[in-house]
Motif scaffolding. Structure first.
Motif, PDB file in Angstrom:
ATOM      1  N   ILE A  65       0.842  -1.200   0.000  1.00  0.00           N
ATOM      2  CA  ILE A  65       0.000   0.000   0.000  1.00  0.00           C
ATOM      3  C   ILE A  65       0.877   1.249   0.000  1.00  0.00           C
ATOM      4  CG2 ILE A  65      -1.562   1.379   1.408  1.00  0.00           C
ATOM      5  CD1 ILE A  65      -3.224  -0.722   0.729  1.00  0.00           C
ATOM      6  N   VAL A  66       1.873   1.238   0.893  1.00  0.00           N
ATOM      7  CA  VAL A  66       2.744   2.406   1.006  1.00  0.00           C
ATOM      8  C   VAL A  66       3.492   2.631  -0.306  1.00  0.00           C
ATOM      9  CG1 VAL A  66       4.701   3.396   2.237  1.00  0.00           C
ATOM     10  CG2 VAL A  66       2.981   2.094   3.498  1.00  0.00           C
ATOM     11  N   ASN A  83       3.135   5.913  -6.386  1.00  0.00           N
ATOM     12  CA  ASN A  83       3.120   5.606  -7.807  1.00  0.00           C
ATOM     13  C   ASN A  83       3.027   6.889  -8.652  1.00  0.00           C
ATOM     14  OD1 ASN A  83       2.878   4.344 -10.214  1.00  0.00           O
ATOM     15  ND2 ASN A  83       1.051   3.154  -9.686  1.00  0.00           N
ATOM     16  N   ALA A  84       3.908   6.961  -9.654  1.00  0.00           N
ATOM     17  CA  ALA A  84       3.845   8.141 -10.520  1.00  0.00           C
ATOM     18  C   ALA A  84       2.790   7.976 -11.604  1.00  0.00           C
ATOM     19  CB  ALA A  84       5.213   8.396 -11.161  1.00  0.00           C
ATOM     20  N   GLY A  85       2.511   6.729 -11.962  1.00  0.00           N
ATOM     21  CA  GLY A  85       1.493   6.482 -12.975  1.00  0.00           C
ATOM     22  C   GLY A  85       0.111   6.640 -12.366  1.00  0.00           C
ATOM     23  N   SER A  86      -0.904   6.698 -13.249  1.00  0.00           N
ATOM     24  CA  SER A  86      -2.239   6.888 -12.707  1.00  0.00           C
ATOM     25  C   SER A  86      -2.962   5.557 -12.589  1.00  0.00           C
ATOM     26  CB  SER A  86      -3.042   7.838 -13.595  1.00  0.00           C
ATOM     27  OG  SER A  86      -3.124   7.282 -14.880  1.00  0.00           O
ATOM     28  N   HIS A  87      -2.334   4.501 -13.110  1.00  0.00           N
ATOM     29  CA  HIS A  87      -2.972   3.202 -13.007  1.00  0.00           C
ATOM     30  C   HIS A  87      -2.641   2.577 -11.661  1.00  0.00           C
ATOM     31  CE1 HIS A  87      -4.934  -0.367 -14.384  1.00  0.00           C
ATOM     32  NE2 HIS A  87      -5.245   0.252 -15.518  1.00  0.00           N
ATOM     33  N   ALA A  88      -3.683   2.080 -10.989  1.00  0.00           N
ATOM     34  CA  ALA A  88      -3.509   1.668  -9.603  1.00  0.00           C
ATOM     35  C   ALA A  88      -2.511   0.524  -9.442  1.00  0.00           C
ATOM     36  CB  ALA A  88      -4.856   1.279  -9.004  1.00  0.00           C
ATOM     37  N   SER A  89      -2.470  -0.396 -10.414  1.00  0.00           N
ATOM     38  CA  SER A  89      -1.675  -1.586 -10.136  1.00  0.00           C
ATOM     39  C   SER A  89      -0.403  -1.699 -10.974  1.00  0.00           C
ATOM     40  CB  SER A  89      -2.533  -2.839 -10.318  1.00  0.00           C
ATOM     41  OG  SER A  89      -3.263  -2.746 -11.507  1.00  0.00           O
ATOM     42  N   GLU A  90      -0.030  -0.619 -11.661  1.00  0.00           N
ATOM     43  CA  GLU A  90       1.252  -0.653 -12.358  1.00  0.00           C
ATOM     44  C   GLU A  90       2.135   0.456 -11.817  1.00  0.00           C
ATOM     45  OE1 GLU A  90       1.308  -1.141 -16.870  1.00  0.00           O
ATOM     46  OE2 GLU A  90      -0.807  -1.404 -16.317  1.00  0.00           O
ATOM     47  N   LEU A  91       3.289   0.043 -11.337  1.00  0.00           N
ATOM     48  CA  LEU A  91       4.171   1.027 -10.735  1.00  0.00           C
ATOM     49  C   LEU A  91       5.009   1.692 -11.832  1.00  0.00           C
ATOM     50  CD1 LEU A  91       4.639   1.884  -7.844  1.00  0.00           C
ATOM     51  CD2 LEU A  91       6.585   0.344  -7.747  1.00  0.00           C
ATOM     52  N   ARG A  92       4.863   3.013 -11.960  1.00  0.00           N
ATOM     53  CA  ARG A  92       5.648   3.724 -12.980  1.00  0.00           C
ATOM     54  C   ARG A  92       6.381   4.888 -12.336  1.00  0.00           C
ATOM     55  NH1 ARG A  92       1.300   3.950 -17.521  1.00  0.00           N
ATOM     56  NH2 ARG A  92       1.418   1.837 -18.304  1.00  0.00           N
ATOM     57  N   ARG A 149     -14.957   0.967  -3.535  1.00  0.00           N
ATOM     58  CA  ARG A 149     -16.069   0.424  -4.319  1.00  0.00           C
ATOM     59  C   ARG A 149     -16.068   0.973  -5.747  1.00  0.00           C
ATOM     60  NH1 ARG A 149     -20.224  -2.769  -1.793  1.00  0.00           N
ATOM     61  NH2 ARG A 149     -18.794  -4.405  -1.185  1.00  0.00           N
ATOM     62  N   ARG A 150     -15.648   2.246  -5.887  1.00  0.00           N
ATOM     63  CA  ARG A 150     -15.619   2.847  -7.224  1.00  0.00           C
ATOM     64  C   ARG A 150     -14.417   2.374  -8.020  1.00  0.00           C
ATOM     65  NH1 ARG A 150     -17.256   7.552  -4.520  1.00  0.00           N
ATOM     66  NH2 ARG A 150     -15.149   8.341  -4.486  1.00  0.00           N
ATOM     67  N   GLY A 151     -13.485   1.701  -7.364  1.00  0.00           N
ATOM     68  CA  GLY A 151     -12.281   1.251  -8.056  1.00  0.00           C
ATOM     69  C   GLY A 151     -11.062   1.730  -7.313  1.00  0.00           C
ATOM     70  N   ILE A 152     -10.007   0.896  -7.248  1.00  0.00           N
ATOM     71  CA  ILE A 152      -8.858   1.276  -6.454  1.00  0.00           C
ATOM     72  C   ILE A 152      -7.986   2.270  -7.209  1.00  0.00           C
ATOM     73  CG2 ILE A 152      -8.752  -0.670  -4.893  1.00  0.00           C
ATOM     74  CD1 ILE A 152      -6.999  -2.133  -6.797  1.00  0.00           C
ATOM     75  N   THR A 153      -7.608   3.329  -6.535  1.00  0.00           N
ATOM     76  CA  THR A 153      -6.763   4.348  -7.151  1.00  0.00           C
ATOM     77  C   THR A 153      -5.574   4.619  -6.234  1.00  0.00           C
ATOM     78  OG1 THR A 153      -7.841   6.143  -5.987  1.00  0.00           O
ATOM     79  CG2 THR A 153      -8.791   5.518  -8.103  1.00  0.00           C
ATOM     80  N   PRO A 154      -4.495   5.149  -6.791  1.00  0.00           N
ATOM     81  CA  PRO A 154      -3.354   5.495  -5.935  1.00  0.00           C
ATOM     82  C   PRO A 154      -3.737   6.501  -4.846  1.00  0.00           C
ATOM     83  CG  PRO A 154      -2.724   5.549  -8.242  1.00  0.00           C
ATOM     84  CD  PRO A 154      -4.206   5.398  -8.206  1.00  0.00           C
ATOM     85  N   GLU A 155      -4.800   7.283  -5.086  1.00  0.00           N
ATOM     86  CA  GLU A 155      -5.192   8.273  -4.084  1.00  0.00           C
ATOM     87  C   GLU A 155      -5.633   7.581  -2.795  1.00  0.00           C
ATOM     88  OE1 GLU A 155      -8.420  10.825  -5.216  1.00  0.00           O
ATOM     89  OE2 GLU A 155      -8.222  12.005  -3.392  1.00  0.00           O
TER      90      GLU A 155
END
Lengths: 274, 288
Positions: free
Chosen positions: A19-20, A25-34, A235-241
């Motif tokens: 989680i930390v 994450n610099a990317g906006s996709h929750a599960s790809e670390l960029r 519930r709306r979807g996991i985001t880096p926020e």
């Protein structure tokens, strides 16, 4: 044996670490670390909903902690002098309030308060003077605080009572024999001995209330606490926020825990040296 | 004991009044209201209409799956947590160097003080398509589904409640007089025999406390099945949220809540009676 312990610690901390990590994450996709960045922290901190939810949770948790530790301590002190049927009644109520699932507390409180409000609101409206807007009772801060306090107050009673049981009664009797008033006996003899239990109860109440989702979910009405906000974002979807908010909550709890540990140690040293 | 004076009695009453009022209005009253509701009719728009019917209790079978799931996953989850927690508690209480003991214990407890919501949410990452399954895929094991399975829910349970299980077991093992262990091995008992006949029985109070705490919390669990069970593995808690907030069938939801409370009261008091009796004999033996 040691390898097993290491494995369990990894099991406990890897998910938290993930989680930390993903919160940076610099990317906006929750599960790809960029790459790494703190943009999600900036985003979370500037999100007014997050700020509001945080303040709501904080106000509720602080109120719950204060109410529970004051009322719980008072009740614990009174209960040790109580015998007979009243004692059995209170012990039973404490047992039920701790054992009953949070979700049932949430539901029962919601149903009961809505019923009471539906009954009281027309009466209030009819007796209110013409022209003025009558108050309308509804779910909100007070209902969450009341429902949380039911559980945390019982926790404080149990913790303080355990401490009283381990206390030296001779000191209290000595103090009374020396004609100290009950207040003075409490303040100078009892309180210093049960203080750690009260502080622990305060912290436990605060964390319980701050982290509680299910009770608040039912009784918060239009208010949004931080766990409710996090739940609906997930519930709306996991985001880096969400990860950034989660990390801040985790770090906040850690600081609180360490602070409490520090305070207790400080006091212990004062007592041994003073 | 001194005789209680009149002013003392007033003081006791005054100290208890706030708590008593709280119990009356926030516990007894709400429970009575849902008890009444559970016998009422469902209003046309949802919510409640007066009446007396047993249909909601007769209809409990419609949510049988939620009950049977809860009543299987809660004991299994409790047992799995115990299996994972015991060796760790044993290691912390008996094997580990004194100097690191406190720190290691705090490290176990800290996660419990942080939000279960966030910790469970972490597993959505780990078990989801881009987490462990993608690693498995990479080493050649393809098409593994982990999230929204019974295993995922049990994993979430063990993860969430492990600290709560470790702590009481640690406390009872830590109190255990180490000279018993030495005596046992001096008398030629194998480590296995020492464990089975000395350590395990003496740690039973901690095991009983830990199991009860975890079991109670699991009976009302909502978050873990909601996040990791994905609608396939659901508990009574999930059924209740659905009934109250989506379909607004308050009387039926009340009947389910009342049934849940009754099941818990029965299991927990049976359990407490059982363990109390056992621990009493345990105390007697240790006094001899």
């Amino acid at each position: 044996m040691r390898i097993y312990a290491i494995a369990v610690y990894l099991f406990l901390y890897v998910p938290i670490g993930i989680i930390v990590l993903f919160s940076f994450n610099a990317g906006s996709h929750a599960s790809e670390l960029r790459g790494l960045s703190v943009q999600w922290y900036a985003k979370a901190l500037s999100n007014p909903f997050v700020g509001d939810a945080f303040v709501t949770s904080l106000v509720i948790a602080l109120t719950v902690a204060v109410l529970s530790s004051v009322m719980g301590t008072a009740a614990a002190l009174a209960l040790q002098r109580l015998k007979g049927k009243m004692r059995i009644l209170f012990d039973g109520l404490i047992f039920v309030s701790v054992m009953i699932p949070g979700i049932v507390i949430g539901i029962a409180t919601l149903v009961a308060l809505v019923t009471v409000f539906d009954f009281l609101n027309p009466i209030l409206a009819s007796i209110w003077p013409e022209g003025a807007e009558p108050p309308k009772l509804h779910m909100g801060y007070a209902s969450v605080i009341a429902a949380h306090t039911l559980f945390t107050m019982s926790l404080v009673i149990i913790m303080v009572r355990a401490r009283i049981a381990g206390m030296d009664r001779a000191l209290i009797e000595a103090s009374m024999d020396l004609y100290a008033t009950p207040w003075r006996t409490f303040y100078q003899v009892t309180l210093p001995q049960i203080y750690p239990a009260i502080l622990a109860g305060f912290l436990l109440s605060f964390t319980f209330s701050f982290d509680d989702f299910i009770i608040s979910f039912f009784v918060a009405g239009p208010n949004t606490t931080l766990p409710i906000y996090i739940f609906s974002s997930i519930r709306r979807g996991i985001t880096p926020e969400v990860n950034a908010i989660g990390t801040m909550v985790l770090v906040g709890s850690l600081i609180l825990l360490m602070g409490a540990q520090y305070l207790m140690r400080e006091r212990r040293q004062q007592r041994t040296t003073g | 004991m001194k005789q209680q004076s009149k002013s003392n009695r007033w003081l006791t009453a005054a100290l208890l009044t706030p708590t008593g009022l709280w119990f009356a209005f926030m516990l007894v009253l709400p429970l009575i209201v849902i008890l009444v509701f559970s016998f009422g009719e469902r209003a046309a728009v949802g919510g409640y209409a007066g009446g007396f019917t047993l249909e909601h209790y007769a209809n409990l079978g419609a949510r049988l799956k939620a009950f049977s799931n809860t009543l299987t996953y809660a004991p299994i989850g409790t047992f799995l947590s115990l299996l994972v927690a015991y060796p760790l508690a044993y290691y912390l209480a008996i094997k580990v160097n004194r100097r690191y003991k406190l720190m290691l214990l705090v490290l176990v407890i800290v996660p419990f003080w942080t939000s279960l919501l966030i910790r469970t949410y972490a597993w959505i990452y780990l078990l989801g398509g881009k987490g462990i399954p993608s690693i498995l895929d990479w080493i050649g094991i393809e098409d593994v589904r982990l999230i929204n399975t019974p295993g995922a829910v049990l994993m979430g349970i063990v993860y969430g409640y492990l600290p709560l299980m470790v702590f009481p077991i640690y406390v009872s093992l830590d109190k255990l007089n180490k000279s018993y262990l030495e005596a046992s091995s001096d008398l030629g008992a194998s480590p296995y025999k020492t464990f089975m006949q000395v350590t395990l029985p003496l740690s039973m109070p901690g095991v009983a406390t830990g199991c009860m705490l975890v079991f109670i919390l699991l009976m009302g669990e909502f978050l873990i099945p909601a996040f990791l069970g994905g609608g396939k593995v659901f508990f009574i808690g999930n059924a209740l949220v659905d009934l109250f907030l989506q379909s607004r069938n308050w009387p039926f939801g009340s009947a389910i809540s009342i049934t849940l409370v009754v099941i818990m009261l029965i299991t927990v008091s049976l359990y407490m009676r059982m363990t109390l009796r056992n621990s009493k004999t345990g105390v007697d033996e240790s006094l001899m």
